[in-house]
Design an enzyme around this catalytic site. Structure first.
Site, short mmCIF file in Angstrom:
data_model
loop_
_atom_site.label_atom_id
_atom_site.label_comp_id
_atom_site.label_asym_id
_atom_site.label_seq_id
_atom_site.Cartn_x
_atom_site.Cartn_y
_atom_site.Cartn_z
N ARG A 38 16.36 0.32 5.02
CA ARG A 38 17.68 -0.31 4.93
C ARG A 38 18.74 0.48 5.69
O ARG A 38 18.77 1.70 5.61
CB ARG A 38 18.13 -0.42 3.47
CG ARG A 38 17.18 -1.24 2.62
CD ARG A 38 17.92 -1.89 1.46
NE ARG A 38 16.97 -2.52 0.57
CZ ARG A 38 16.53 -1.97 -0.55
NH1 ARG A 38 16.98 -0.79 -0.94
NH2 ARG A 38 15.66 -2.61 -1.30
N ASP A 60 1.00 -6.78 -7.63
CA ASP A 60 2.12 -6.46 -8.51
C ASP A 60 2.05 -7.34 -9.76
O ASP A 60 1.41 -8.39 -9.75
CB ASP A 60 3.45 -6.70 -7.77
CG ASP A 60 3.73 -5.59 -6.76
OD1 ASP A 60 3.21 -4.48 -6.95
OD2 ASP A 60 4.46 -5.84 -5.79
N TYR A 79 -4.55 -5.45 -4.32
CA TYR A 79 -3.41 -4.64 -4.76
C TYR A 79 -2.34 -5.63 -5.22
O TYR A 79 -1.67 -6.24 -4.40
CB TYR A 79 -2.94 -3.83 -3.55
CG TYR A 79 -1.92 -2.73 -3.73
CD1 TYR A 79 -1.16 -2.56 -4.87
CD2 TYR A 79 -1.71 -1.82 -2.68
CE1 TYR A 79 -0.24 -1.53 -4.97
CE2 TYR A 79 -0.79 -0.79 -2.77
CZ TYR A 79 -0.06 -0.65 -3.92
OH TYR A 79 0.86 0.38 -4.01
N ARG A 124 5.20 -2.80 1.85
CA ARG A 124 5.75 -2.94 0.51
C ARG A 124 7.15 -2.33 0.43
O ARG A 124 7.94 -2.70 -0.41
CB ARG A 124 4.85 -2.22 -0.51
CG ARG A 124 3.49 -2.84 -0.70
CD ARG A 124 2.59 -1.95 -1.56
NE ARG A 124 3.15 -1.62 -2.86
CZ ARG A 124 3.12 -2.41 -3.92
NH1 ARG A 124 2.56 -3.59 -3.83
NH2 ARG A 124 3.65 -2.03 -5.06
N GLU A 143 1.44 13.12 -11.46
CA GLU A 143 0.44 12.10 -11.11
C GLU A 143 -0.39 12.57 -9.92
O GLU A 143 0.15 12.92 -8.88
CB GLU A 143 1.20 10.81 -10.78
CG GLU A 143 0.31 9.64 -10.43
CD GLU A 143 1.11 8.34 -10.30
OE1 GLU A 143 2.13 8.15 -11.00
OE2 GLU A 143 0.73 7.52 -9.45
N ARG A 187 -9.05 3.94 -5.83
CA ARG A 187 -8.42 5.20 -6.18
C ARG A 187 -8.14 5.17 -7.67
O ARG A 187 -7.78 4.12 -8.23
CB ARG A 187 -7.08 5.37 -5.43
CG ARG A 187 -7.23 5.40 -3.93
CD ARG A 187 -8.00 6.58 -3.43
NE ARG A 187 -7.25 7.83 -3.51
CZ ARG A 187 -7.77 9.01 -3.20
NH1 ARG A 187 -9.05 9.11 -2.84
NH2 ARG A 187 -7.03 10.11 -3.27
N ARG A 223 3.68 12.26 -7.44
CA ARG A 223 5.00 12.02 -8.03
C ARG A 223 5.03 12.52 -9.46
O ARG A 223 3.99 12.77 -10.07
CB ARG A 223 5.37 10.55 -7.97
CG ARG A 223 4.34 9.59 -8.54
CD ARG A 223 4.73 8.12 -8.25
NE ARG A 223 3.68 7.22 -8.71
CZ ARG A 223 3.69 5.90 -8.52
NH1 ARG A 223 4.69 5.32 -7.89
NH2 ARG A 223 2.70 5.15 -8.96
#
Ligand code: UDP
Length: 382
Positions: free
Chosen positions: A177, A350, A348, A173, A300, A249, A279
């Site tokens: 770069r 998006d 999972y 995911r 979180e 989860r 996070r």
């Protein structure tokens, strides 16, 4: 069809399918067990700060799908937003996803793109062919040091297991770069709904043929009153968990408020395993066009999903795959039910993919109705 259609779940899947069927002239009833629509992308304003909060954690809309982008924009204006995530590791803050800035910061170098590529390639584990696990994927593409700093601890906290037990697809995911592009996503379109996702979903549901009932549990006996059921709840839950529970989860959020700017960005990840949370989200940064002095943040925490918790991430390890196959077989024996979305197909997903699949499913089902054929059992095979 004389009987109405029942949709279980008023999240993105249920709302989009409901709207498409309503547009085609069907009477649609949508129920949801929660007191709000929009599923896990539900947003609401925090009274104390006035900030729009992503109640179930950060949801950033990004897509390459022009039709889906046009669809969401037709229901709410999307404001420019680019997700730029930072991560704390040790006593330093780094840029994510791993980019040239991260590499130069981490190794204390001033490499140019080609040099960085060669340098990272020299750190890659040559013994790894086509990576199967998360860990192999990381060791192959960023090497042991970056893996240890940014991915190993975070992933243990997020998934509760070793990255060696997780599939490579989870890490795929994230891009790596060799330039200074720190946009977390590589999609053409990205933005935030001006008045939040819940308002957007309310717009999708705003149709004369749609009736929505909240705080309504679904029971299988109820299905007989409807021509067809689209079920976006947990696949195992539909069958009363009779074969056991598919692993998920869940997340716990510890909110705290702050005068001013707490962390200077929307999402700060914590790579160190010793820090119990994964996070911190500072919600006001999701609405950069708004002005707020006060702030609300969420720490979180990820943990195994229990029977009364909200499921977030399907785990899909080998144990779950076997159980999933059994539920898929059970589902095929049901009549007049289509299992849709993240929970209905245990994947999972998006948000943009969820909407794409919902549009495609509605289209396929309308075609099946027109042809007098059976509707698909799943939006997409689990
Ligand atoms: N990940 C990580 N470190 C990070 C961010 C992500 O190890 O700082 C891993 C983690 O396993 C996570 C996966 O990459 O589950 C995918 O990350 P993404 O940001 O897409 O997760 P989401 O926002 O959907 O929870």
């Amino acid at each position: 069809m004389t009987k109405p259609i029942l949709i279980v779940g008023a999240g993105l899947s249920g709302a989009v399918i409901g709207r498409e069927l309503a547009e085609a002239g069907h009477a649609v009833k949508i129920i949801d067990r929660r007191p709000h629509i929009a599923g896990n992308c539900h947003t609401e304003r925090d009274e104390a700060t006035g900030v729009m909060v992503h109640v179930y954690g950060p949801h950033i809309f990004h897509t390459n799908d022009e039709e889906v982008w046009a669809y969401v924009n037709a229901h709410m204006r999307f404001m420019p937003y680019v997700n730029r995530v930072k991560t704390t590791s040790g006593d330093k803050v780094y840029s994510l996803p791993v980019n040239l800035h991260t590499i130069n910061q981490f190794f204390g170098k001033t490499l140019r793109p080609d040099e960085a590529k060669a340098f990272i390639a020299s750190l890659s584990d040559p013994a790894i062919g086509e990576p199967v696990t998360f860990e192999d994927q990381a060791l192959k593409f960023v090497g042991r040091d970056l893996y240890g700093a940014f991915f190993e601890g975070y992933t243990r906290k997020q998934w509760g297991c070793s990255p060696a037990d997780l599939p490579a697809s989870i890490l795929k995911r994230l891009p790596v770069r060799f330039n200074y592009d720190d946009n977390y996503f590589a999609h053409r379109f990205q933005g935030m709904p001006e008045h939040g996702y819940t308002e957007m979903v309310a717009g999708i549901l705003d149709h004369g043929n749609i009736e929505v009932e909240l705080k309504q549990e679904f029971s299988r006996t109820e299905a007989a009153n409807f021509a067809h059921v689209f079920y976006s709840g947990p696949l195992d839950g539909y069958f009363g968990y009779e074969l056991g529970r598919l692993g998920y989860r869940t997340l716990d959020f510890e909110p705290f408020r702050y005068e001013g700017d707490y962390q200077g960005c929307a999402v700060m990840n914590y790579g160190d395993v010793e820090i119990p949370y994964t996070r911190i989200t500072e919600h006001k940064h999701f609405s950069p066009w708004e002005d707020h002095e006060k702030s609300i943040c969420y720490r979180e925490f990820s943990r195994e999903c229990g029977p009364s918790d909200t499921p977030y991430y399907p785990i899909r390890l080998s144990g779950e795959q076997a159980l999933l196959s059994q539920y898929v077989e059970r589902a095929r024996q049901e009549k007049d039910v289509t299992f849709v979305g993240r929970l209905g197909t245990y994947r999972y997903l998006d948000m943009d993919v969820t909407i794409r699949e919902a549009l495609d499913t509605a289209k396929a089902c309308l075609a099946a109705i027109a042809a007098g054929e059976a509707m698909p059992v799943f939006s997409v095979e689990p």
